[in-house]
Scaffold this motif. Sequence first.
Motif, PDB file in Angstrom:
ATOM      1  N   GLY A   8       0.965  -1.296  -0.129  1.00 49.31           N
ATOM      2  CA  GLY A   8      -0.033   0.113   0.051  1.00 49.31           C
ATOM      3  C   GLY A   8       0.733   1.424  -0.053  1.00 49.31           C
ATOM      4  N   GLY A   9       2.084   1.124  -0.064  1.00 50.22           N
ATOM      5  CA  GLY A   9       2.735   2.487   0.319  1.00 50.22           C
ATOM      6  C   GLY A   9       3.007   3.061  -1.354  1.00 50.22           C
ATOM      7  N   GLY A  10       3.643   4.114  -1.473  1.00 51.05           N
ATOM      8  CA  GLY A  10       3.694   4.770  -2.570  1.00 51.05           C
ATOM      9  C   GLY A  10       4.047   6.310  -2.704  1.00 51.05           C
ATOM     10  N   LEU A  11       3.857   6.934  -3.687  1.00 49.17           N
ATOM     11  CA  LEU A  11       3.916   8.368  -3.688  1.00 49.17           C
ATOM     12  C   LEU A  11       2.719   9.300  -3.762  1.00 49.17           C
ATOM     13  CD1 LEU A  11       6.040  10.848  -4.319  1.00 49.17           C
ATOM     14  CD2 LEU A  11       5.621  10.372  -6.709  1.00 49.17           C
ATOM     15  N   VAL A  12       2.724  10.080  -2.771  1.00 49.13           N
ATOM     16  CA  VAL A  12       1.333  10.763  -2.718  1.00 49.13           C
ATOM     17  C   VAL A  12       1.834  12.348  -2.416  1.00 49.13           C
ATOM     18  CG1 VAL A  12       1.195  10.359  -0.285  1.00 49.13           C
ATOM     19  CG2 VAL A  12      -0.940  11.001  -1.770  1.00 49.13           C
ATOM     20  N   LEU A  18      -3.316   7.581   1.995  1.00 48.99           N
ATOM     21  CA  LEU A  18      -2.740   6.253   1.771  1.00 48.99           C
ATOM     22  C   LEU A  18      -3.171   5.214   2.713  1.00 48.99           C
ATOM     23  CD1 LEU A  18       1.042   6.598   0.767  1.00 48.99           C
ATOM     24  CD2 LEU A  18      -1.087   5.960  -1.021  1.00 48.99           C
ATOM     25  N   ARG A  19      -3.493   4.017   2.298  1.00 52.05           N
ATOM     26  CA  ARG A  19      -3.847   2.820   3.289  1.00 52.05           C
ATOM     27  C   ARG A  19      -2.868   1.877   3.262  1.00 52.05           C
ATOM     28  NH1 ARG A  19      -9.147  -1.047   4.313  1.00 52.05           N
ATOM     29  NH2 ARG A  19      -8.341  -2.014   2.367  1.00 52.05           N
ATOM     30  N   LEU A  20      -2.261   1.507   4.525  1.00 55.52           N
ATOM     31  CA  LEU A  20      -1.306   0.568   4.425  1.00 55.52           C
ATOM     32  C   LEU A  20      -1.820  -0.745   4.741  1.00 55.52           C
ATOM     33  CD1 LEU A  20       2.059   2.249   5.601  1.00 55.52           C
ATOM     34  CD2 LEU A  20       1.204   2.046   3.357  1.00 55.52           C
ATOM     35  N   SER A  21      -1.515  -1.822   4.267  1.00 50.76           N
ATOM     36  CA  SER A  21      -2.054  -3.268   4.690  1.00 50.76           C
ATOM     37  C   SER A  21      -0.585  -4.147   5.099  1.00 50.76           C
ATOM     38  CB  SER A  21      -2.908  -3.753   3.837  1.00 50.76           C
ATOM     39  OG  SER A  21      -3.994  -3.159   3.305  1.00 50.76           O
ATOM     40  N   CYS A  22      -1.193  -4.868   5.982  1.00 53.19           N
ATOM     41  CA  CYS A  22      -0.258  -5.949   6.620  1.00 53.19           C
ATOM     42  C   CYS A  22      -0.899  -7.124   6.855  1.00 53.19           C
ATOM     43  CB  CYS A  22       0.684  -5.336   7.803  1.00 53.19           C
ATOM     44  SG  CYS A  22       1.662  -6.817   8.675  1.00 53.19           S
ATOM     45  N   VAL A  23      -0.570  -8.292   6.001  1.00 54.33           N
ATOM     46  CA  VAL A  23      -0.990  -9.642   6.064  1.00 54.33           C
ATOM     47  C   VAL A  23      -0.181 -10.348   7.045  1.00 54.33           C
ATOM     48  CG1 VAL A  23      -1.949 -11.291   4.965  1.00 54.33           C
ATOM     49  CG2 VAL A  23      -2.457  -9.220   4.158  1.00 54.33           C
ATOM     50  N   ALA A  24      -0.724 -11.064   7.807  1.00 55.56           N
ATOM     51  CA  ALA A  24      -0.080 -12.014   8.804  1.00 55.56           C
ATOM     52  C   ALA A  24       0.005 -13.453   8.046  1.00 55.56           C
ATOM     53  CB  ALA A  24      -0.386 -12.253   9.979  1.00 55.56           C
ATOM     54  N   SER A  25       0.842 -14.582   8.118  1.00 60.08           N
ATOM     55  CA  SER A  25       1.060 -15.798   7.403  1.00 60.08           C
ATOM     56  C   SER A  25       0.074 -16.761   8.043  1.00 60.08           C
ATOM     57  CB  SER A  25       2.343 -16.323   7.275  1.00 60.08           C
ATOM     58  OG  SER A  25       2.900 -16.378   8.510  1.00 60.08           O
ATOM     59  N   ALA A  26      -0.331 -16.475   9.271  1.00 56.48           N
ATOM     60  CA  ALA A  26      -1.124 -17.206  10.065  1.00 56.48           C
ATOM     61  C   ALA A  26      -2.105 -16.721  11.062  1.00 56.48           C
ATOM     62  CB  ALA A  26      -0.163 -18.182  10.979  1.00 56.48           C
ATOM     63  N   GLY A  35       1.637  -3.588  15.578  1.00 57.84           N
ATOM     64  CA  GLY A  35       1.699  -2.039  15.373  1.00 57.84           C
ATOM     65  C   GLY A  35       2.208  -1.502  14.124  1.00 57.84           C
ATOM     66  N   TRP A  36       2.576  -0.315  13.958  1.00 64.52           N
ATOM     67  CA  TRP A  36       3.172   0.306  12.660  1.00 64.52           C
ATOM     68  C   TRP A  36       4.423   1.028  13.315  1.00 64.52           C
ATOM     69  CZ3 TRP A  36       2.438  -1.069   7.719  1.00 64.52           C
ATOM     70  CH2 TRP A  36       1.239  -1.700   7.254  1.00 64.52           C
ATOM     71  N   PHE A  37       5.405   0.998  12.591  1.00 65.35           N
ATOM     72  CA  PHE A  37       6.910   1.825  13.021  1.00 65.35           C
ATOM     73  C   PHE A  37       7.073   2.432  11.464  1.00 65.35           C
ATOM     74  CE2 PHE A  37       7.708   0.600  17.260  1.00 65.35           C
ATOM     75  CZ  PHE A  37       6.822  -0.514  17.625  1.00 65.35           C
ATOM     76  N   ARG A  38       8.059   3.499  11.620  1.00 63.67           N
ATOM     77  CA  ARG A  38       8.474   4.115  10.379  1.00 63.67           C
ATOM     78  C   ARG A  38       9.793   4.351  10.680  1.00 63.67           C
ATOM     79  NH1 ARG A  38       4.847   9.492   9.968  1.00 63.67           N
ATOM     80  NH2 ARG A  38       5.648  10.615  11.976  1.00 63.67           N
ATOM     81  N   GLN A  39      10.785   4.592   9.686  1.00 66.05           N
ATOM     82  CA  GLN A  39      12.005   4.891   9.739  1.00 66.05           C
ATOM     83  C   GLN A  39      12.414   5.729   8.295  1.00 66.05           C
ATOM     84  OE1 GLN A  39      14.887   1.744   9.948  1.00 66.05           O
ATOM     85  NE2 GLN A  39      16.469   3.211  10.829  1.00 66.05           N
ATOM     86  N   ALA A  40      12.714   7.040   8.675  1.00 62.71           N
ATOM     87  CA  ALA A  40      12.989   7.898   7.800  1.00 62.71           C
ATOM     88  C   ALA A  40      14.487   7.898   7.425  1.00 62.71           C
ATOM     89  CB  ALA A  40      12.753   9.409   8.237  1.00 62.71           C
ATOM     90  N   SER A  41      14.830   8.208   6.135  1.00 63.10           N
ATOM     91  CA  SER A  41      16.316   7.976   5.902  1.00 63.10           C
ATOM     92  C   SER A  41      17.344   8.643   7.094  1.00 63.10           C
ATOM     93  CB  SER A  41      16.642   8.506   4.572  1.00 63.10           C
ATOM     94  OG  SER A  41      17.859   8.468   4.047  1.00 63.10           O
ATOM     95  N   ASN A  74      -9.284  -9.395  12.030  1.00 62.11           N
ATOM     96  CA  ASN A  74      -8.727 -10.746  12.434  1.00 62.11           C
ATOM     97  C   ASN A  74      -9.100 -12.106  11.608  1.00 62.11           C
ATOM     98  OD1 ASN A  74      -7.268  -9.648  14.384  1.00 62.11           O
ATOM     99  ND2 ASN A  74      -8.661  -9.828  15.734  1.00 62.11           N
ATOM    100  N   ALA A  75     -10.131 -11.833  10.998  1.00 65.35           N
ATOM    101  CA  ALA A  75     -10.637 -12.867  10.021  1.00 65.35           C
ATOM    102  C   ALA A  75      -9.762 -12.842   8.820  1.00 65.35           C
ATOM    103  CB  ALA A  75     -12.238 -12.728   9.645  1.00 65.35           C
ATOM    104  N   LYS A  76      -9.219 -11.870   8.720  1.00 66.83           N
ATOM    105  CA  LYS A  76      -8.177 -11.693   7.374  1.00 66.83           C
ATOM    106  C   LYS A  76      -6.904 -11.688   7.593  1.00 66.83           C
ATOM    107  CE  LYS A  76     -11.541  -9.198   4.326  1.00 66.83           C
ATOM    108  NZ  LYS A  76     -12.048  -8.042   3.634  1.00 66.83           N
ATOM    109  N   ASN A  77      -6.653 -11.778   8.995  1.00 69.34           N
ATOM    110  CA  ASN A  77      -5.308 -11.615   9.386  1.00 69.34           C
ATOM    111  C   ASN A  77      -4.693 -10.390   9.194  1.00 69.34           C
ATOM    112  OD1 ASN A  77      -5.760 -14.467  10.606  1.00 69.34           O
ATOM    113  ND2 ASN A  77      -4.646 -15.447   8.991  1.00 69.34           N
ATOM    114  N   THR A  78      -5.319  -9.645   9.121  1.00 69.28           N
ATOM    115  CA  THR A  78      -4.705  -8.168   8.474  1.00 69.28           C
ATOM    116  C   THR A  78      -4.854  -7.143   9.284  1.00 69.28           C
ATOM    117  OG1 THR A  78      -5.428  -8.759   6.200  1.00 69.28           O
ATOM    118  CG2 THR A  78      -4.803  -6.538   6.324  1.00 69.28           C
ATOM    119  N   VAL A  79      -3.938  -6.382   9.269  1.00 65.32           N
ATOM    120  CA  VAL A  79      -3.975  -4.841  10.221  1.00 65.32           C
ATOM    121  C   VAL A  79      -3.858  -3.703   9.112  1.00 65.32           C
ATOM    122  CG1 VAL A  79      -1.553  -4.854  10.604  1.00 65.32           C
ATOM    123  CG2 VAL A  79      -3.103  -3.605  12.126  1.00 65.32           C
ATOM    124  N   TYR A  80      -4.324  -2.507   9.314  1.00 67.92           N
ATOM    125  CA  TYR A  80      -4.393  -1.750   8.463  1.00 67.92           C
ATOM    126  C   TYR A  80      -3.840  -0.226   9.147  1.00 67.92           C
ATOM    127  CZ  TYR A  80      -7.973  -4.680   6.176  1.00 67.92           C
ATOM    128  OH  TYR A  80      -8.366  -5.679   5.573  1.00 67.92           O
TER     129      TYR A  80
END
Length: 121
Positions: A8-12, A18-26, A35-41, A74-80
């Motif tokens: 979901g990342g990109g240039l804006v 923007l909406r970020l998604s994170c899918v867990a494998s299980a 959680g969400w974290f960020r790191q700038a250059s 949680n039904a989709k194992n996804t955080v936004y």
Amino acid sequence: QVQLVESGGGLVQAGGSLRLSCVASARTASSYAMGWFRQASGKERDFVAAISWSGSVTYYADSVKGRFTISRDNAKNTVYLQMNSLKPEDTAVYYCAGGGLGVRGSSYKDWGQGTQVTVSS
């Protein structure tokens, strides 16, 4: 170990969304906060937002309060992470994290590979 994959990342432009998604494998346990974290250059990784497994408890960094919203399905194992009113200073690589607690990155045991968010002025 749970694998986490962000998208979901990109240039804006500044002011955009923007909406970020994170899918867990299980499917995750009921204690699995995310959680969400960020790191700038050239900077350290910073906390952005976190959410309990039930979604009833959320935390936000002061810099994003009122602009960003974390949620999970949680039904989709996804955080936004819904990001509105984006600013150039939001430019960073955004990482999804799981299995931790609160704002400390060191408490999270699972991490995604990151997705780049770039906000132009």
